[in-house]
Scaffold this motif. Structure first.
Motif: not given
Length: 246
Positions: A13-16, A46-63
């Motif tokens: 379920m991609r909850l690594s 732990a899952e929540w924090d990791a996903r927020r960090v990942g989303k932030r990095m993705r937004l910065l990269r896409q910008a």
């Protein structure tokens, strides 16, 4: 203790991160004394924090920022130079993005306008808004062409993001067909998104560079009346200060 079957399901379920946190918590001191709800909260956090960090990095990269490490706190506020820190605090909190307002950054070449505009964009990404950075020649070159399917796709990317940052705004005079396209983008974003415009020109000079007339009026009316203006003063180039020249 979670069994291997449960762990496998988490990974499928991609909850690594949650699976790893679950395994680590099983071996943590005092874990057996904690209640189920408390242990579950730790794993979900732990899952929540990791996903927020990942989303932030993705937004910065896409910008597509040329300066992705820019931040409002790092803006130099030397003597004889504006903006001061108080002037930067208000736009850096991103309330203006939520309210679909704009920021205009003006000043001489080398004053640090791009850094300031990037800092505002990074702050928006940190607040989980979608951001796109571009230089004005790019959208003009993409939109002032035959209107085919690719044109619609390119136009959409400038309209759908929460914040559009346009660098080199009116660095050169735009043609009437180019002014028409940028007007349509600005009008489409008027109630749904925000702009940062970075320009060497004072607002009073915009009208002439847009070709005057109704289209110039439309752009200025849509943008300026709902904008926070940051004007960077100072006779010495920020490039010179940062480079330690002289």
């Amino acid at each position: 203790m979670a069994g291997e079957s449960t762990m496998d399901k988490m990974h499928q379920m991609r909850l690594s991160v949650m699976a790893r946190a679950c395994r680590e918590r099983e071996e943590a001191p005092g874990i057996s004394e904690m209640g189920f709800d408390e242990r579950l909260a730790m794993i979900v956090d732990a899952e929540w924090d990791a996903r927020r960090v990942g989303k932030r990095m993705r937004l910065l990269r896409q910008a597509g920022f040329p300066g992705p490490d820019a931040n409002a706190g790092g803006v130099r506020c030397d003597d004889g130079r504006k903006p001061d820190r108080a002037q930067m605090l208000e736009p850096s909190n991103c309330g203006w993005v939520h309210n679909h307002r704009n920021v205009i950054v003006t000043g001489a070449s080398g004053a640090g306008k791009t850094w300031v505009s990037n800092a505002l964009g990074v702050a928006a990404c940190n607040a989980f808004y979608t951001v796109r950075y571009t230089r004005l020649p790019e959208p003009l070159g993409e939109l002032a062409v035959f209107k085919d399917a690719d044109w619609l796709k390119q136009r959409k990317k400038y309209i759908k993001c929460d914040l559009l940052i346009i660098d080199d705004w009116l660095l050169e005079k735009v043609e009437s067909n180019e002014a028409r396209e940028i007007t349509e983008v600005i009008e489409a974003r008027d109630r749904t998104g925000s702009l940062v415009l970075r320009s060497q020109l004072a607002l009073s000079a915009w009208h002439a560079e847009l070709g005057s007339g109704a289209m110039a009026d439309a752009v200025i009316d849509r943008v300026v009346y709902k904008s926070h203006v940051i004007h960077i003063e100072g006779e010495e180039s920020m490039r010179k200060r940062m480079g330690g020249i002289g």
